[in-house]
Each structure stands twice: as C-alpha cells, then as structure tokens.
Design an enzyme around this catalytic site. Structure first.
Site, PDB file in Angstrom:
ATOM      1  N   HIS A  63       0.868  -1.191   0.000  1.00 57.51           N
ATOM      2  CA  HIS A  63       0.000   0.000   0.000  1.00 57.51           C
ATOM      3  C   HIS A  63       0.901   1.237   0.000  1.00 57.51           C
ATOM      4  O   HIS A  63       1.427   1.610   1.054  1.00 57.51           O
ATOM      5  CB  HIS A  63      -0.891   0.013   1.244  1.00 57.51           C
ATOM      6  CG  HIS A  63      -1.805  -1.177   1.348  1.00 57.51           C
ATOM      7  ND1 HIS A  63      -3.109  -1.152   0.900  1.00 57.51           N
ATOM      8  CD2 HIS A  63      -1.608  -2.432   1.834  1.00 57.51           C
ATOM      9  CE1 HIS A  63      -3.678  -2.339   1.128  1.00 57.51           C
ATOM     10  NE2 HIS A  63      -2.784  -3.132   1.686  1.00 57.51           N
ATOM     11  N   ASP A 310       2.419  -7.167   2.563  1.00 58.03           N
ATOM     12  CA  ASP A 310       1.225  -6.395   2.926  1.00 58.03           C
ATOM     13  C   ASP A 310       1.645  -5.152   3.715  1.00 58.03           C
ATOM     14  O   ASP A 310       1.103  -4.856   4.787  1.00 58.03           O
ATOM     15  CB  ASP A 310       0.196  -7.218   3.708  1.00 58.03           C
ATOM     16  CG  ASP A 310      -1.150  -6.493   3.802  1.00 58.03           C
ATOM     17  OD1 ASP A 310      -1.293  -5.393   3.235  1.00 58.03           O
ATOM     18  OD2 ASP A 310      -2.071  -7.029   4.456  1.00 58.03           O
ATOM     19  N   GLY A 330      -2.839  -2.600  10.106  1.00 60.73           N
ATOM     20  CA  GLY A 330      -1.797  -2.588   9.088  1.00 60.73           C
ATOM     21  C   GLY A 330      -0.420  -2.475   9.695  1.00 60.73           C
ATOM     22  O   GLY A 330      -0.232  -1.791  10.702  1.00 60.73           O
TER      23      GLY A 330
HETATM   24  O1  DOR Z   1      -4.414  -4.669   7.746  1.00 63.86           O
HETATM   25  C1  DOR Z   1      -4.824  -4.223   6.685  1.00 63.86           C
HETATM   26  N1  DOR Z   1      -4.489  -2.978   6.278  1.00 63.86           N
HETATM   27  N2  DOR Z   1      -5.628  -4.963   5.914  1.00 63.86           N
HETATM   28  C2  DOR Z   1      -6.251  -4.449   4.820  1.00 63.86           C
HETATM   29  O2  DOR Z   1      -6.970  -5.157   4.168  1.00 63.86           O
HETATM   30  C3  DOR Z   1      -6.056  -3.036   4.453  1.00 63.86           C
HETATM   31  C4  DOR Z   1      -4.766  -2.566   4.960  1.00 63.86           C
HETATM   32  C5  DOR Z   1      -4.627  -1.066   4.848  1.00 63.86           C
HETATM   33  O3  DOR Z   1      -4.839  -0.532   3.755  1.00 63.86           O
HETATM   34  O4  DOR Z   1      -4.228  -0.430   5.824  1.00 63.86           O
HETATM   35 ZN    ZN Z   2      -3.219  -5.097   2.133  1.00 64.07          ZN
HETATM   36 ZN    ZN Z   3      -5.950  -7.348   2.616  1.00 61.87          ZN
END
Ligand code: DOR
Ligand code: ZN
Ligand code: ZN
Length: 447
Positions: A63, A310, A330
């Site tokens: 992200h 992630d 996140g």
């Molecule tokens: O932990 C997460 N953070 N899971 C997600 O699906 C979105 C992500 C985020 O964009 O912060």
């Molecule tokens: Zn993600």
């Molecule tokens: Zn996700």
C-alpha cells in the site's frame, strides 16, 4: 563500446545454485553472466566482495498510499523503503483516496509514481462500478484487479455473487488475475456487533470479531466463482489453518489459484498481539500458534506460492489508540521482509531457493512480469546484494517508510540487503538511497 556496468566478484543465485561469477549490465538489462575474464569492458566496475546476489524482491502486496493518504506514505517514502529492503518492484493496492477503480484514477496514480518512485511500480485496480470499463483499466496497464470481500472498496456489491461472477467473467477474458482479500463481510459484521455489545475494546475482542471461519468462507465463495469463470485467482495474506484448507482443496482440484502469506502471519501469533497490542493489529489478524504451524507446513510442502509484505503504513497516532475499534489495521513490512526471511534461512527453516522462489520467481510468474524475477541474460537488472552474515537489530526509527513502528522492533536478525539495483541502476547502497526520485519504471500489463 564498453557496457554500462559490470558487477564482479559476486556469488550469484542462478536457477537453484549459487555461482561465483560477475554480471554485465547494459541499458538496464543483464547482458552477460560469466566468470570475470569473460565479461566485457564496462564504464563502471563494482566489486561485490563475494556477497550473495539475488533477484530483487517482487512484493505483490504493497500500500504505497500517496494522494490524500500521503501523510501515511507516499510514492517516494514507500519505494525508498522498498529499495532499502531489497524490493525492486512493488504492486500497489487500490484502497486509496481516491480509490483506484477506473482508467482515470489509475492513470493519475501512474503519473504521480512516475515522478517520485525509486523502484518499479505496478498497480492493482479495484473493480469499477460499470463492468464495461474493465477492458479500459487493463489497457491502461493494471496488473490485476483487487477484490475486498471484507468491505466494499470499489464499485462492486460484494454480497451479490451473480454480479461477482459477471465481473470475474470479464476479467477472465482479459487474462489478468484477481487478487482477493478473503474475509467474509457478513460474518465480520455479525461478530463485530456481538463483540461491541459486550463493551470490550481489547485486541482479543478484535480477533474474535474476525474469526478464521470468515477467511475460509470467503475463500470457498470465491473458489466457486473461479470455477465457473475460469479466472485466475490470487488469495492475499492467507492466515489460518481453515482458510488454508479451503485454498488447498481448490488447488488440489487443479483450479488456477495461488496464494500469498505474509512474514507477520508466519512469525507472529496471538501472544505477540497481546504484547504489541494495536501496533500489531492487521487484517486478517494474527492467529494462533496452530495456524502458524499450518502455514509453515504448507510452505515447506510447496503449497504457498508467494511471500508478500502487505506493507500497510499508518501513523503511530492512528495505531496507538484506546479502543481497538478505532485503531487502523496494518503493519509496515517493506524494510523487514528480507532481513526476517534471511534470518529464517540462516536458522535453517527456509532455503535460499525457497526464498527466491517465493519472493521473486513466483510473483513474476503469477503477475506475468516479463523478464523479471530471476537473474538471467536478457532480463532487467533488478538485483539485491545481501550480506548474509550481518547481524543487527530491527529499528523502525531508521525506516524510510513514514510508518516508524514495527512489531519486529528490537528483533535480532542475520542478513542485510546492502545494495539494490533497479533496471541496472544502483538505488540503495549500504542503507542510503542514492537514486533520484522518478528514475524507475511504471510496469504495465502486457497482454
Ligand atoms: O491490515 C490491513 N491494512 N488490511 C487491509 O486489508 C487493508 C490494509 C490497509 O490498507 O491499511
Ligand atoms: Zn493489504
Ligand atoms: Zn488485505
């Protein structure tokens, strides 16, 4: 005419073996891998001092934020973090402000990244409201579509399987994959209401509100749609034993499904969540030790296709709040993935071949990234040099990411990325970013 660069005195990972050799690079590509005496003259010669030299990591789950979320991360800070972590290509997630969900929003993100990024960036798009727009998004260069089953992000009503099937049929025709965040919205909603009624605000309540069954249920639903449409599905961050089983059933049935696992789901469990609280909060949440064991077992049997960070940056203020229901989920992972995995290699839980397959070769294959993912003549010179003996402690205050927190803070690791090359250009040298913003490539889908 001399070539642009020769890297010599290296231990290069080539098709399962570490070979003592050098690499010649011209116009961003590897043009020769050979013993030093057989390499052409070069404008620049760099001695890699016998260090292990691997294909740069391809992180299929990042992200990068920017735009209205630039206070959390932007294309420079995020890709600098990538370079520092040995990642040479990131695939950017679409849950931005505005959401990436049509050719206009995608083009705008590409324009911004082109000026600021220091590693290669490819993009996901969420589904558009009008499915007729699917082809134009792929023509613009989206690598894949991303579908969140946990909440509506993009134009699709995720409770409507008929609509999802129409979407999958469209995407199948274009030949791109669909990546899925598999947690079933309805289960999450019911469970969350139950937990909120009890008045609990702790991380364990949050975990109860996002049970493994929500993951398994979403995977099963998507597998049915994959079967009917023939679309290639990539399951993001599989976290639980039951979720994994649902995935493995489909894989063993021969469906075109792949999955990724994150380092945090492999290395952390509920005990860590209790200790680090909301700092370690992520979706899907950390699971039990049994789940972790199931992930490792599948990984060792070759059933896991990819490892991805992630990388989901937030501010510390957004993380450290009183009630878990207000905390942003996140974990930033770009700068910890490779050191953590190299540590696993040094401890014998992973081989170098596993690492390269899971972080470079397979991601390149799944997302059709041509001429990337392995060190081979003709491929782009996306390279990470690592010092496999360097021991140090993870310190998030040194991150290039704006998200200066990590559940791995203070962990002792062995193995450090020391140089990162992107399309033949040295971008990170001993922890310093040495390339100008905007020197990397925007990587677009080529059918
Ligand atoms: O932990 C997460 N953070 N899971 C997600 O699906 C979105 C992500 C985020 O964009 O912060
Ligand atoms: Zn993600
Ligand atoms: Zn996700």
């Amino acid at each position: 005419m001399p070539v642009d660069m020769v890297l010599h005195n290296a231990k290069i990972y080539i098709r399962g073996r570490i070979v003592e050799a050098g690499l010649a690079i011209d116009e961003g590509r590897i043009i020769r891998i050979a013993k030093e005496t057989n390499l052409p003259p070069a404008s620049t010669k760099l001695n890699l001092k016998g260090h292990v030299t691997l294909p740069g990591l391809i992180d299929s789950h990042v992200h990068l934020r920017n735009q209205q979320l630039a206070y959390k991360e932007d294309f420079f800070s995020g890709t600098a973090a990538a370079a520092a972590g040995g990642v040479t290509l990131t695939i950017d997630m679409p849950n931005n402000k505005p959401v990436t969900m049509d050719s206009i929003s995608l083009r705008e993100r590409m324009r911004l990244a082109e000026r600021r990024a220091v590693v290669n960036v490819a993009f996901y798009s969420a589904f558009p409201q009008k499915l007729e727009e699917v082809p134009s998004i792929v023509k613009e260069g989206a690598m894949a579509f991303k579908l969140y089953m946990s909440e509506k992000i993009g134009g699709l009503d995720i409770d409507d399987d008929k609509l999802l099937l129409q979407a999958f049929n469209r995407v199948a025709k274009m030949g791109v994959p669909v990546a899925v965040h598999a947690e079933d919205r309805k289960i999450l909603e019911t469970k969350r209401r139950e937990m909120e009624k009890t008045g609990r605000k702790d991380v364990e309540a949050y975990v109860k509100a996002r049970p493994p069954e929500a993951e398994a249920q979403a995977i099963k639903r998507i597998v049915q749609l994959a079967k009917k449409s023939g679309v290639q599905v990539h399951f993001c961050h599989v976290s639980s034993a039951v979720g994994l089983n649902a995935f493995l059933t489909a894989k063993k049935d021969g469906l075109p499904v792949t999955c990724e696992v994150t380092p945090h789901h492999l290395l952390l469990s509920l005990e860590h969540l209790k200790r680090y609280r909301t700092l370690a909060l992520t979706n899907p949440p950390l699971r039990t030790r049994k789940d972790v064991i199931a992930l490792w077992s599948a990984l060792k049997q070759g059933f896991i296709d990819a490892l991805a960070s992630d990388h989901a940056p937030h501010t510390v203020e957004e993380k450290e709040v009183e009630s878990v229901w207000d905390a942003k989920p996140g974990i930033p992972g770009l700068e910890t993935t490779l050191p953590l995995l190299l540590t696993q290699v040094s401890e014998g839980r992973l081989t170098i071949a596993d690492l390269v397959r899971l972080t470079s070769e397979k991601p390149a294959e799944i997302f059709n990234l041509r001429n990337r993912g392995c060190l081979e003549e003709g491929n782009w010179a996306d390279i990470v040099v690592v010092d496999i003996n360097r021991k140090y402690k993870i310190d998030s205050s040194n991150f290039y990411s704006k998200a200066k927190y990590s559940p791995f803070d203070g962990w002792s690791v062995k193995g450090k990325p020391t140089k990162t090359f992107v399309n033949g250009q040295l971008v990170m040298d001993e922890g310093e970013i040495v390339a100008k913003p905007g020197t990397s490539q925007i990587v677009r889908w080529k059918g």
